[in-house]
Design a protein around this motif. Structure first.
Motif, PDB file in Angstrom:
ATOM      1  N   ILE A  90       0.863  -1.190   0.000  1.00  0.00           N
ATOM      2  CA  ILE A  90       0.000   0.000   0.000  1.00  0.00           C
ATOM      3  C   ILE A  90       0.898   1.239   0.000  1.00  0.00           C
ATOM      4  O   ILE A  90       1.676   1.432   0.939  1.00  0.00           O
ATOM      5  N   PRO A  91       0.798   2.086  -1.012  1.00  0.00           N
ATOM      6  CA  PRO A  91       1.665   3.266  -1.064  1.00  0.00           C
ATOM      7  C   PRO A  91       1.401   4.242   0.084  1.00  0.00           C
ATOM      8  O   PRO A  91       0.276   4.356   0.589  1.00  0.00           O
ATOM      9  N   TYR A  92       2.440   4.945   0.453  1.00  0.00           N
ATOM     10  CA  TYR A  92       2.373   6.006   1.459  1.00  0.00           C
ATOM     11  C   TYR A  92       1.262   6.984   1.075  1.00  0.00           C
ATOM     12  O   TYR A  92       1.135   7.373  -0.085  1.00  0.00           O
ATOM     13  N   GLY A  93       0.450   7.348   2.057  1.00  0.00           N
ATOM     14  CA  GLY A  93      -0.602   8.327   1.819  1.00  0.00           C
ATOM     15  C   GLY A  93      -1.869   7.766   1.215  1.00  0.00           C
ATOM     16  O   GLY A  93      -2.813   8.504   0.965  1.00  0.00           O
ATOM     17  N   GLU A  94      -1.912   6.459   0.943  1.00  0.00           N
ATOM     18  CA  GLU A  94      -3.108   5.840   0.386  1.00  0.00           C
ATOM     19  C   GLU A  94      -3.685   4.848   1.390  1.00  0.00           C
ATOM     20  O   GLU A  94      -3.012   4.444   2.341  1.00  0.00           O
ATOM     21  N   THR A  95      -4.937   4.477   1.167  1.00  0.00           N
ATOM     22  CA  THR A  95      -5.587   3.477   2.010  1.00  0.00           C
ATOM     23  C   THR A  95      -6.193   2.388   1.133  1.00  0.00           C
ATOM     24  O   THR A  95      -6.380   2.577  -0.072  1.00  0.00           O
ATOM     25  N   ARG A  96      -6.495   1.275   1.764  1.00  0.00           N
ATOM     26  CA  ARG A  96      -7.186   0.162   1.121  1.00  0.00           C
ATOM     27  C   ARG A  96      -8.218  -0.365   2.114  1.00  0.00           C
ATOM     28  O   ARG A  96      -8.062  -0.220   3.320  1.00  0.00           O
ATOM     29  N   SER A  97      -9.242  -1.019   1.597  1.00  0.00           N
ATOM     30  CA  SER A  97     -10.226  -1.668   2.465  1.00  0.00           C
ATOM     31  C   SER A  97      -9.770  -3.102   2.737  1.00  0.00           C
ATOM     32  O   SER A  97      -8.896  -3.640   2.047  1.00  0.00           O
ATOM     33  N   LEU A 152      -1.583   8.696  12.317  1.00  0.00           N
ATOM     34  CA  LEU A 152      -0.706   8.199  11.256  1.00  0.00           C
ATOM     35  C   LEU A 152      -1.261   8.537   9.875  1.00  0.00           C
ATOM     36  O   LEU A 152      -0.521   8.976   8.985  1.00  0.00           O
ATOM     37  N   LEU A 153      -2.558   8.348   9.679  1.00  0.00           N
ATOM     38  CA  LEU A 153      -3.168   8.657   8.383  1.00  0.00           C
ATOM     39  C   LEU A 153      -3.093  10.153   8.084  1.00  0.00           C
ATOM     40  O   LEU A 153      -2.785  10.549   6.961  1.00  0.00           O
ATOM     41  N   ALA A 154      -3.353  10.979   9.080  1.00  0.00           N
ATOM     42  CA  ALA A 154      -3.270  12.437   8.887  1.00  0.00           C
ATOM     43  C   ALA A 154      -1.842  12.847   8.556  1.00  0.00           C
ATOM     44  O   ALA A 154      -1.622  13.702   7.688  1.00  0.00           O
TER      45      ALA A 154
END
Length: 158
Positions: A90-97, A152-154
């Motif tokens: 998963i790339p930095y700054g992105e999310t996945r379900s 972390l996400l922010a």
């Protein structure tokens, strides 16, 4: 043999654990007993892998690092290992379900099992389980707590 050190971080004191060759775990201040099952580790602040992990984590928290370059040796089942490899993609700054991860490992109906494997990820932050969110976009469970996940996400959205 395992070795450990403590790293102060913006999310509390993290316990870093390594064997002779690789990083084995990053544990949260209030980690649930048994979430990551490891034998007792000897304190060793001068261990080269622990020192490299501490340096890279500090760079990450300072906003100067978006990817980690550490030897990793998470301990888990073949299924868990597959999930953790998918997390590392998963790339930095992105999310996945969770469903995205299930599809990525070729097990599209294993969404709940993916969630369980994600919860047992022993190398938090470096293996970015915080980047996995609910299908609706909602933040879901996280070993470090939802406030840590949100932090972390922010940080990665900046």
């Amino acid at each position: 043999m395992l070795y450990r050190t403590t790293l102060p971080s913006p999310l509390g004191d993290l316990t870093l654990v390594a064997d002779d060759n690789a990083l084995v775990a990053i544990l949260w201040p209030n980690d649930k007993v048994g979430r990551v099952r490891l034998p007792e580790a000897t304190a060793r602040d001068d261990h080269p892998i622990l020192a490299a992990a501490a340096t890279q984590l500090c760079e990450y928290f300072a906003g100067a690092r978006t990817a980690f370059d550490l030897p990793l040796a998470p301990r888990g089942t073949d299924f868990q290992q597959a999930v953790w490899r998918a997390l590392n993609a998963i790339p930095y700054g992105e999310t996945r379900s969770y469903a995205d991860i299930a599809r990525a490992i070729g097990r599209p109906t294993a969404t709940r099992a993916v969630g369980a494997a994600n919860a047992r990820n022993p190398i938090s932050i470096v293996t970015p389980c915080h980047r996995v969110i609910g299908r609706s976009g909602a933040l879901t469970g996280f070993a470090g707590g939802l406030a840590a996940k949100q932090h972390l996400l922010a940080r990665e959205q900046r």
